[in-house]
Design an enzyme around this catalytic site. Sequence first.
Site, PDB file in Angstrom:
ATOM      1  N   GLN A 129      39.737  31.312  35.472  1.00 53.90           N
ATOM      2  CA  GLN A 129      38.847  32.444  35.197  1.00 53.90           C
ATOM      3  C   GLN A 129      39.614  33.491  34.394  1.00 53.90           C
ATOM      4  O   GLN A 129      40.495  34.167  34.932  1.00 53.90           O
ATOM      5  CB  GLN A 129      38.381  33.022  36.539  1.00 53.90           C
ATOM      6  CG  GLN A 129      37.488  34.223  36.452  1.00 53.90           C
ATOM      7  CD  GLN A 129      37.340  34.897  37.805  1.00 53.90           C
ATOM      8  OE1 GLN A 129      38.086  34.611  38.741  1.00 53.90           O
ATOM      9  NE2 GLN A 129      36.391  35.801  37.920  1.00 53.90           N
ATOM     10  N   SER A 132      40.402  39.199  34.089  1.00 55.83           N
ATOM     11  CA  SER A 132      41.253  40.388  34.203  1.00 55.83           C
ATOM     12  C   SER A 132      42.247  40.505  33.054  1.00 55.83           C
ATOM     13  O   SER A 132      42.695  39.502  32.499  1.00 55.83           O
ATOM     14  CB  SER A 132      42.041  40.351  35.514  1.00 55.83           C
ATOM     15  OG  SER A 132      41.172  40.219  36.603  1.00 55.83           O
ATOM     16  N   SER A 164      44.633  32.782  37.795  1.00 58.55           N
ATOM     17  CA  SER A 164      45.073  31.777  38.756  1.00 58.55           C
ATOM     18  C   SER A 164      44.845  30.386  38.200  1.00 58.55           C
ATOM     19  O   SER A 164      43.790  30.112  37.626  1.00 58.55           O
ATOM     20  CB  SER A 164      44.287  31.906  40.066  1.00 58.55           C
ATOM     21  OG  SER A 164      44.395  33.209  40.559  1.00 58.55           O
ATOM     22  N   GLU A 247      31.842  34.823  43.429  1.00 55.23           N
ATOM     23  CA  GLU A 247      33.222  34.990  43.890  1.00 55.23           C
ATOM     24  C   GLU A 247      33.228  35.735  45.218  1.00 55.23           C
ATOM     25  O   GLU A 247      33.880  35.340  46.176  1.00 55.23           O
ATOM     26  CB  GLU A 247      34.021  35.756  42.843  1.00 55.23           C
ATOM     27  CG  GLU A 247      35.488  35.924  43.199  1.00 55.23           C
ATOM     28  CD  GLU A 247      36.311  36.417  42.016  1.00 55.23           C
ATOM     29  OE1 GLU A 247      35.723  36.938  41.050  1.00 55.23           O
ATOM     30  OE2 GLU A 247      37.551  36.293  42.083  1.00 55.23           O
ATOM     31  N   GLU A 369      38.825  49.098  47.996  1.00 57.74           N
ATOM     32  CA  GLU A 369      38.178  50.369  47.660  1.00 57.74           C
ATOM     33  C   GLU A 369      36.892  50.135  46.876  1.00 57.74           C
ATOM     34  O   GLU A 369      35.906  50.855  47.042  1.00 57.74           O
ATOM     35  CB  GLU A 369      39.123  51.254  46.846  1.00 57.74           C
ATOM     36  CG  GLU A 369      40.345  51.772  47.625  1.00 57.74           C
ATOM     37  CD  GLU A 369      41.400  50.705  47.890  1.00 57.74           C
ATOM     38  OE1 GLU A 369      41.373  49.645  47.220  1.00 57.74           O
ATOM     39  OE2 GLU A 369      42.243  50.917  48.788  1.00 57.74           O
TER      40      GLU A 369
HETATM   41  C1  FAD Z   1      46.313  36.497  43.767  1.00 60.98           C
HETATM   42  C2  FAD Z   1      45.421  36.986  42.690  1.00 60.98           C
HETATM   43  C3  FAD Z   1      44.725  36.086  41.914  1.00 60.98           C
HETATM   44  C4  FAD Z   1      43.904  36.523  40.891  1.00 60.98           C
HETATM   45  N1  FAD Z   1      43.265  35.585  40.126  1.00 60.98           N
HETATM   46  C5  FAD Z   1      42.517  35.999  39.075  1.00 60.98           C
HETATM   47  C6  FAD Z   1      41.921  35.057  38.205  1.00 60.98           C
HETATM   48  O1  FAD Z   1      42.059  33.866  38.402  1.00 60.98           O
HETATM   49  N2  FAD Z   1      41.237  35.491  37.154  1.00 60.98           N
HETATM   50  C7  FAD Z   1      41.052  36.829  36.904  1.00 60.98           C
HETATM   51  O2  FAD Z   1      40.377  37.166  35.956  1.00 60.98           O
HETATM   52  N3  FAD Z   1      41.619  37.770  37.711  1.00 60.98           N
HETATM   53  C8  FAD Z   1      42.350  37.384  38.786  1.00 60.98           C
HETATM   54  N4  FAD Z   1      42.925  38.310  39.595  1.00 60.98           N
HETATM   55  C9  FAD Z   1      42.796  39.725  39.230  1.00 60.98           C
HETATM   56  C10 FAD Z   1      41.909  40.531  40.144  1.00 60.98           C
HETATM   57  O3  FAD Z   1      40.564  40.280  39.902  1.00 60.98           O
HETATM   58  C11 FAD Z   1      42.284  42.000  39.887  1.00 60.98           C
HETATM   59  O4  FAD Z   1      43.588  42.176  40.357  1.00 60.98           O
HETATM   60  C12 FAD Z   1      41.356  42.942  40.583  1.00 60.98           C
HETATM   61  O5  FAD Z   1      40.109  42.951  39.960  1.00 60.98           O
HETATM   62  C13 FAD Z   1      41.944  44.384  40.612  1.00 60.98           C
HETATM   63  O6  FAD Z   1      42.304  44.802  39.333  1.00 60.98           O
HETATM   64  P1  FAD Z   1      43.763  45.414  39.028  1.00 60.98           P
HETATM   65  O7  FAD Z   1      44.761  44.494  39.573  1.00 60.98           O
HETATM   66  O8  FAD Z   1      43.785  45.733  37.593  1.00 60.98           O
HETATM   67  O9  FAD Z   1      43.824  46.749  39.850  1.00 60.98           O
HETATM   68  P2  FAD Z   1      43.211  48.158  39.433  1.00 60.98           P
HETATM   69  O10 FAD Z   1      41.799  47.967  39.037  1.00 60.98           O
HETATM   70  O11 FAD Z   1      44.110  48.817  38.466  1.00 60.98           O
HETATM   71  O12 FAD Z   1      43.259  48.902  40.814  1.00 60.98           O
HETATM   72  C14 FAD Z   1      44.439  49.571  41.319  1.00 60.98           C
HETATM   73  C15 FAD Z   1      44.041  50.302  42.594  1.00 60.98           C
HETATM   74  O13 FAD Z   1      43.092  51.326  42.284  1.00 60.98           O
HETATM   75  C16 FAD Z   1      41.935  51.190  43.065  1.00 60.98           C
HETATM   76  N5  FAD Z   1      40.752  51.567  42.298  1.00 60.98           N
HETATM   77  C17 FAD Z   1      40.380  51.176  41.065  1.00 60.98           C
HETATM   78  N6  FAD Z   1      39.215  51.731  40.716  1.00 60.98           N
HETATM   79  C18 FAD Z   1      38.803  52.494  41.758  1.00 60.98           C
HETATM   80  C19 FAD Z   1      37.674  53.328  42.024  1.00 60.98           C
HETATM   81  N7  FAD Z   1      36.674  53.478  41.150  1.00 60.98           N
HETATM   82  N8  FAD Z   1      37.623  53.946  43.201  1.00 60.98           N
HETATM   83  C20 FAD Z   1      38.609  53.802  44.109  1.00 60.98           C
HETATM   84  N9  FAD Z   1      39.699  53.057  43.930  1.00 60.98           N
HETATM   85  C21 FAD Z   1      39.796  52.402  42.768  1.00 60.98           C
HETATM   86  C22 FAD Z   1      41.908  49.718  43.449  1.00 60.98           C
HETATM   87  O14 FAD Z   1      41.156  49.529  44.617  1.00 60.98           O
HETATM   88  C23 FAD Z   1      43.379  49.398  43.624  1.00 60.98           C
HETATM   89  O15 FAD Z   1      43.796  49.778  44.909  1.00 60.98           O
HETATM   90  C24 FAD Z   1      43.757  37.901  40.640  1.00 60.98           C
HETATM   91  C25 FAD Z   1      44.420  38.818  41.429  1.00 60.98           C
HETATM   92  C26 FAD Z   1      45.258  38.384  42.442  1.00 60.98           C
HETATM   93  C27 FAD Z   1      45.972  39.400  43.267  1.00 60.98           C
END
Ligand code: FAD
Lengths: 401, 361, 400
Positions: A129, A132, A164, A247, A369
């Site tokens: 997928q 991100s 992933s 998902e 969150e």
């Molecule tokens: C093990 C693992 C596997 C993954 N696999 C995939 C995959 O296969 N394909 C893919 O596309 N993605 C994948 N992801 C990505 C995942 O979807 C993102 O990590 C997730 O959407 C969060 O985005 P970010 O990491 O950019 O965090 P951010 O969006 O930057 O968030 C950082 C922090 O801010 C908080 N935050 C953000 N916005 C708000 C708001 N409006 N209000 C309050 N708090 C907020 C969040 O809750 C978090 O605590 C994977 C992630 C992990 C950890």
Amino acid sequence: MDFNDSPEEAAFRQEVKTWLAENAQAYREPLPLGPGDIRIAEMGREWQKIKARGGYAAISWPTEAGGRGATPIEEVIFAEEENRYHVPVGPFVGIGVGLAVPTIRAHGTPEQIEQFAHPTLMGDILWCQLFSEPAAGSDLAAVRTRAQRDGDDWVVNGQKVWTSWAHTADWGILLARTDPEQVKHKGLTFFLLDMRTPGIDVRPIRSISGESEFNEVFLTDVRIPDRCRLGEVGAGWGVAMTTLMNERANSTGESLLLPDVSSLVRLARERGLAEKNQRELAALYAREQGLKYFQARQLTALSRGEQLGPMSVISKLVFANVLQDGSAMGLDMLGLEAAFLATEDHRVTRFQYGYQWAAALRIAGGADEILKNQIAERELGLPGEIRADKGVPFSQLPVGR
Amino acid sequence: MNFDFSDDQKMLADHARQFLGETCTFDRLREFVASGEDYDRALWQQMVELGWPGLSVPEAAGGLGLGVLELCLLSEEIGRVLAPVPFFSTVCQAVPLLEQAGGEVADSLLARIAAGTCTVAVANPDQGHSLELGGNSCLDGALAPVAWLHCADVLLVTASETDGTAVLLSVELDQPGVQRERLAAQVLDSVSAWGAAHFDKALTTVLARGELVVALNHKLRLRSAVLLAFEQLGGADSACTMARDYSLERYTFGRQIGGYQAIKHKLADVRVAIELARSNAYYGAWALYTDSPELPRAAALARISGTETFTLAAEENLQVHGGIGYTWEANCHFYYQRARLLAVAVGGPDQWAAELLESIR
Amino acid sequence: MNPQELNDWLATARNWLQEQAPDYSGKARQGLTMDEDLALGRRWQALKSDAGYACITLPRQYDGGGGTEMQKILFEAEEKTWDLPNTYFGISLGMPVPMLLRYGSEAVKDELLPKAIRGEHIWCQLFSEPAAGSDLAALTLKATRDGDGWRLNGQKLWTSWAQYSDWGIIVTRSDPTVPKHAGLTYFYLDMKSEGVEVRTIRKLAGESEINEVFFNNVYVPDSQRMGEVGGGFKVAIETLMVERYAVSDEACGGISAERFIDIAARARIGSRPALEDGEVRRLLADTLVERQGLRSIHRRAMEAIAAGHEPGPEGAIRKLLIAKRRLLLGAAAMDLMGPDALLYDSSAAQSNDPVNAWIEAPPIRIAGGTDEILRNTIAEKVLRLPQDHRPDKGVPFNQL
Ligand SMILES: Cc1cc2nc3c(=O)[nH]c(=O)nc-3n(C[C@H](O)[C@H](O)[C@H](O)COP(=O)(O)OP(=O)(O)OC[C@H]3O[C@@H](n4cnc5c(N)ncnc54)[C@H](O)[C@@H]3O)c2cc1C
Ligand SMILES: Cc1cc2nc3c(=O)[nH]c(=O)nc-3n(C[C@H](O)[C@H](O)[C@H](O)COP(=O)(O)OP(=O)(O)OC[C@H]3O[C@@H](n4cnc5c(N)ncnc54)[C@H](O)[C@@H]3O)c2cc1C
């Protein structure tokens, strides 16, 4: 009200047990793989093929879509029985079966459905997928990866992250920006990408547990034929929503590799720590079991043909938090033993793995969150977030790091 | 699997919710407290007309012959409005005790309950009172605090005979051998009333004796836990709704307070807890209904989730209201105090936690 | 004062308390009505003032103690071990009186400060309104010019002890055409002025200290203005910063860790004393650890104040934690008491009786900065995170 199997369900369970006894013999013992061993993906493909041959690849799907036409409850019965074995199931197969296929079925042309849906169920295609990006996670609509039209093709440039199983996937579902002059949700388009296309560079990311199940994916002048576009140009956000809904409904992440609260209680008892932590253990157990019965209620609703409401997101939310709290407590009880990663003791590794995986689970597929915002807004009807990005063309939005 | 209530059962709950929502309002609760009445007799009378006291009394004895699942749903609705009536002790506790004890006296009591001419106080056997039964089934001693003891028609209580054998007694409370009073000290929860009784050669009837009493009390406890969990659930759910509604009305710094994440996430947490508590309560209902061997575990789960959730919902409802939440006018206190009351009724959290862990092998 | 002198001083104070306090605390207060208890409290204030223990940091010339911040902390900690009728003077001496010291004229200070310090007068704080609590600057009580003074019209809410108050400090809206923080003006006023009406609010349990106060064309001379016209918000914040430090009792008025130990030693869980229960011991350990940490924060902050610095936002941490802790300890003690907890005596001391400690805990999480607002303060002032979105910024008040 009946919590037990109905006669038909009991018969189905029996049939599954018999079938598994014949077909899952090889998975009686834990797989001979360390955590993070990518060979599990190929093993998963094989197991998916066996299931497909047995007619268990898509239990609750309609027969015309290659499914069995059974109920969601039977789907769960199969999973329960399957999970008594150490079968290689996981996202390496699940992303395709659970995310890509429902999205393609909902938005694809007959040809796309033909080309992708059935082979995926048969284990012929593994998916990843590609959503991100470094600056688009919770705020997924902020993706910057650019797709530009060039004749019958699209040319894609950009970077994806946290993908992933990109290293084992045959195809990927990709969200890219086709029009930066539109407001951010409107300029996106959804593609199906053959992972063998030139210009794709998959680099593993090492996670806190030292394993590399996810990757950075760099896309440089990658050509995608227009027939691999899913849905209309500019309609990518709506398509991606289908993926995300699946998902969130699917992912709880339960696995034999993870500790449950009962095992924590047994550990506590053994170490003479049960009494001291009585209230906390009981509360944790009540959350875990509450979730189990919540899922039973959801299944009942599904089997009555009802739509699941916004509360369905709590499956992952509660599971991840119980896992983190429980694993932390387990590690505390194990004491110094727990500090050493390379241990043979299966129980120690389970709590260690649980603790590390929980951290990922609280973020992946909708961070805590974000899910709480959804519950507050959709279930309780509270106001949406103040959004600085409403109505502003994507190219003019402020950017952070 | 069919893990939900039936449509008929849900309809009963809807009717009950509508009826109680219209009749048992906060204004009425406040009037009730001001009146100093023992319990809301007018409301109880209306419940009698709806057949609620006899809901689970067999049809032969004049009841509706419905089961424990219906009772669960009614308990939730009663919990929602905090109805000040002896429903729990009379309907949830006494009826099944009497039914299981059997015998002529029990049957006639059941008929009286179904007819709406008898309310019952039940002394919680865990409470550590020790009453001794003398010759001629006469009872001496004192008992307190028991909910509605000062105003109920009949008391069900466990005592011991001189040789230590446990007996379950029914005591007609309106007799010369019984002195009763409403406890003068302030009761934590202002919409429930508690009484004390003094027995002096009070006449009693022995409903059951020995092992049977132990078994009955054990079952009573588990049953009480499940049904109280539904009451707690109802209370938590309406406290959460009340907080939500207020957070949409109240503005600070130019915005609805419900728009701040501090409040959104707080209420989401409460809502999640409610969903889990509801699921555990349903499981308890199922275990009770099918008399499953799982019942001890299911009851403890329901009880622990119920207590935790109602406490959280009641505390945070008050908090979301700010200063107004602390006033008598704002009604938050009804939940705040009831939550604590239900937490210690039928055994406190420590006890249930211990029992729950016991059930995990 | 060097450490030795301080120790001697404290020993004397302790002796003095041992001699005097029994007549004013515990048994002496049992069964008293609020009026009687207040009268006792006034006598206690006078007695303390004579001995130099009332308002220890305020000058002796106003009947204060003329001492240091350290002496005040030490004395109050000692005093808190007695259950004395001090609650009526908490706000009065905690906020209005220090503000009067900063802003009052010499003549006014000479006249009013001794009376307040000796407990003859009580001062209240008229800030909150129905639509202005956390968002204090949203207040609407109107002040309009009238010759040499002002006319006040509107309503205040939650005014603690207004029913007994002689004087009050008040924030008003003097100009609705400018943004909300800029149009406020701050006064002190005689609560016996014509047009002031106090109505007591019934609260969730027990006798009430909170009131609604209505203002019907109440006259206040301009000489009673504190700060600039339009500068009222700044003075109000100054007042609140003092308040966040006025809470110095570490049990937050509820049961102390020691009292909890006492209860747990007598209660039983299963067959054993509750104090031997692992869970109970953990709660206690957490409480003691938190208390020790807070002591350090508190001491550091108090020393900063003593050295003439402004109090920092760390005060928010203290209030946030002790209020929640009070709720936790109260509830835990009630669980241990079982059904006995259902019956309670609302006149029993909150520092002694878990049920009262618990019932009266919620307002502490609300008054003087709610938990949520304090967390915002910590996030913004300590961690330097951005402020929440504020649609009211810069908009004239009458256009909101
Ligand atoms: C093990 C693992 C596997 C993954 N696999 C995939 C995959 O296969 N394909 C893919 O596309 N993605 C994948 N992801 C990505 C995942 O979807 C993102 O990590 C997730 O959407 C969060 O985005 P970010 O990491 O950019 O965090 P951010 O969006 O930057 O968030 C950082 C922090 O801010 C908080 N935050 C953000 N916005 C708000 C708001 N409006 N209000 C309050 N708090 C907020 C969040 O809750 C978090 O605590 C994977 C992630 C992990 C950890
Ligand atoms: C016992 C008691 C005594 C008092 N005595 C006095 C007194 O003597 N004089 C006086 O002037 N006042 C007094 N007060 C009033 C007190 O200062 C206010 O109650 C307090 O400031 C909160 O305001 P509010 O009640 O209007 O709640 P609101 O401000 O309406 O708050 C309601 C809820 O919304 C939350 N909230 C508000 N804004 C935000 C935000 N931006 N982000 C996140 N959450 C938010 C709050 O935390 C709270 O949970 C007293 C209050 C009590 C309970």
